[in-house]
Design a protein around this motif. Structure first.
Motif, PDB file in Angstrom:
ATOM      1  N   PRO A  78     -61.201  24.990  -6.234  1.00  0.00           N
ATOM      2  CA  PRO A  78     -60.090  25.730  -5.638  1.00  0.00           C
ATOM      3  C   PRO A  78     -59.370  26.613  -6.658  1.00  0.00           C
ATOM      4  O   PRO A  78     -58.954  27.713  -6.353  1.00  0.00           O
ATOM      5  CB  PRO A  78     -59.162  24.640  -5.106  1.00  0.00           C
ATOM      6  N   ARG A  79     -59.269  26.117  -7.879  1.00  0.00           N
ATOM      7  CA  ARG A  79     -58.587  26.905  -8.894  1.00  0.00           C
ATOM      8  C   ARG A  79     -59.388  28.151  -9.237  1.00  0.00           C
ATOM      9  O   ARG A  79     -58.824  29.241  -9.356  1.00  0.00           O
ATOM     10  CB  ARG A  79     -58.346  26.060 -10.138  1.00  0.00           C
ATOM     11  N   SER A  80     -60.691  28.016  -9.374  1.00  0.00           N
ATOM     12  CA  SER A  80     -61.509  29.174  -9.728  1.00  0.00           C
ATOM     13  C   SER A  80     -61.575  30.165  -8.570  1.00  0.00           C
ATOM     14  O   SER A  80     -61.609  31.371  -8.797  1.00  0.00           O
ATOM     15  CB  SER A  80     -62.904  28.734 -10.158  1.00  0.00           C
ATOM     16  N   VAL A  81     -61.595  29.688  -7.339  1.00  0.00           N
ATOM     17  CA  VAL A  81     -61.606  30.580  -6.182  1.00  0.00           C
ATOM     18  C   VAL A  81     -60.277  31.319  -6.095  1.00  0.00           C
ATOM     19  O   VAL A  81     -60.237  32.530  -5.847  1.00  0.00           O
ATOM     20  CB  VAL A  81     -61.894  29.792  -4.884  1.00  0.00           C
ATOM     21  N   GLN A  82     -59.193  30.612  -6.320  1.00  0.00           N
ATOM     22  CA  GLN A  82     -57.877  31.253  -6.291  1.00  0.00           C
ATOM     23  C   GLN A  82     -57.750  32.279  -7.411  1.00  0.00           C
ATOM     24  O   GLN A  82     -57.199  33.357  -7.211  1.00  0.00           O
ATOM     25  CB  GLN A  82     -56.774  30.200  -6.405  1.00  0.00           C
ATOM     26  N   GLU A  83     -58.277  31.935  -8.588  1.00  0.00           N
ATOM     27  CA  GLU A  83     -58.232  32.887  -9.700  1.00  0.00           C
ATOM     28  C   GLU A  83     -59.062  34.119  -9.387  1.00  0.00           C
ATOM     29  O   GLU A  83     -58.643  35.239  -9.685  1.00  0.00           O
ATOM     30  CB  GLU A  83     -58.736  32.230 -10.982  1.00  0.00           C
ATOM     31  N   ALA A  84     -60.233  33.932  -8.794  1.00  0.00           N
ATOM     32  CA  ALA A  84     -61.086  35.064  -8.440  1.00  0.00           C
ATOM     33  C   ALA A  84     -60.406  35.951  -7.397  1.00  0.00           C
ATOM     34  O   ALA A  84     -60.433  37.178  -7.504  1.00  0.00           O
ATOM     35  CB  ALA A  84     -62.429  34.571  -7.931  1.00  0.00           C
ATOM     36  N   GLN A  85     -59.773  35.330  -6.405  1.00  0.00           N
ATOM     37  CA  GLN A  85     -59.066  36.103  -5.387  1.00  0.00           C
ATOM     38  C   GLN A  85     -57.893  36.858  -6.003  1.00  0.00           C
ATOM     39  O   GLN A  85     -57.628  38.007  -5.648  1.00  0.00           O
ATOM     40  CB  GLN A  85     -58.570  35.180  -4.273  1.00  0.00           C
ATOM     41  N   GLN A  86     -57.206  36.222  -6.928  1.00  0.00           N
ATOM     42  CA  GLN A  86     -56.074  36.872  -7.583  1.00  0.00           C
ATOM     43  C   GLN A  86     -56.543  38.065  -8.422  1.00  0.00           C
ATOM     44  O   GLN A  86     -55.925  39.124  -8.398  1.00  0.00           O
ATOM     45  CB  GLN A  86     -55.327  35.869  -8.461  1.00  0.00           C
TER      46      GLN A  86
END
Length: 192
Positions: A78-86
């Motif tokens: 979830p953290r990496s997906v959120q970072e990618a989206q950001q």
């Protein structure tokens, strides 16, 4: 017929990758038949057949591996997906805010050219390429127009003003139109 109650050999308890290394090592260095080879290693589990010990060991290893992997993925995914989206959102906002309208228009045209080229290629794969020179002419026109548009984008982008000091936007557009006319002249003649 009842299964034999024998203790598993050390090679049977090893995972499959290590078992092949163990068996190849024992094959190259044969042990002499002594009383030492008849002794079995002491185990804390009761003796069972080797056919049931290997699957149990494999299940235990898989359970441990899957638990660690699932835990690591649940924490990091979830953290990496959120970072990618950001990161993507920041890139898009920067593009929308800082890019000139003329450059955005050229980018849209380049996206259209990519779409047309992909559609031509998919059509050629699905339907066939009977008039092959027509496919080559159309695909070459698409790729050539993309290259000419990328050149125009580079020359008219305000951020590249230092590299193209001697070239005005009107001159770059005239070069683009002249190159496009020559490109399409050759493509139309290639079709026959």
């Amino acid at each position: 017929m009842a299964p034999k109650n024998s203790t598993p050999s050390p090679a049977a308890a090893l995972p499959s990758a290590n078992r092949s290394q163990h068996t190849s090592a024992s094959a190259t260095h044969p042990k002499p038949a002594t009383s030492h080879s008849k002794t079995q290693p002491q185990t804390t589990t009761p003796p069972t057949s080797s056919s049931t010990t290997a699957p149990k060991l494999a299940q235990q290893i898989n359970a441990l591996t899957n638990t660690k992997t699932a835990t690591a993925l649940s924490k990091s995914a979830p953290r990496s997906v959120q970072e990618a989206q950001q990161i993507l959102a920041e890139m898009w906002n920067s593009y929308v805010d800082k890019t000139a309208q003329r450059v955005k228009l050229l980018d849209t045209f380049m996206g259209f050219l990519v779409l047309v080229g992909v559609l031509q290629f998919v059509y050629c794969v699905i339907v066939g390429n009977y008039p092959f020179n027509a496919f080559l002419a159309g695909f070459s026109a698409t790729v050539g127009q993309f290259v000419l548009t990328a050149s125009l984008r580079m020359q008219t982008n305000p951020e590249n003003e230092k590299e193209f000091r001697g070239t005005s936007d009107e001159r770059a557009f005239a070069d683009f139109v002249f190159g496009s006319m020559i490109l399409h002249f050759f493509c139309v003649n290639f079709i026959n």
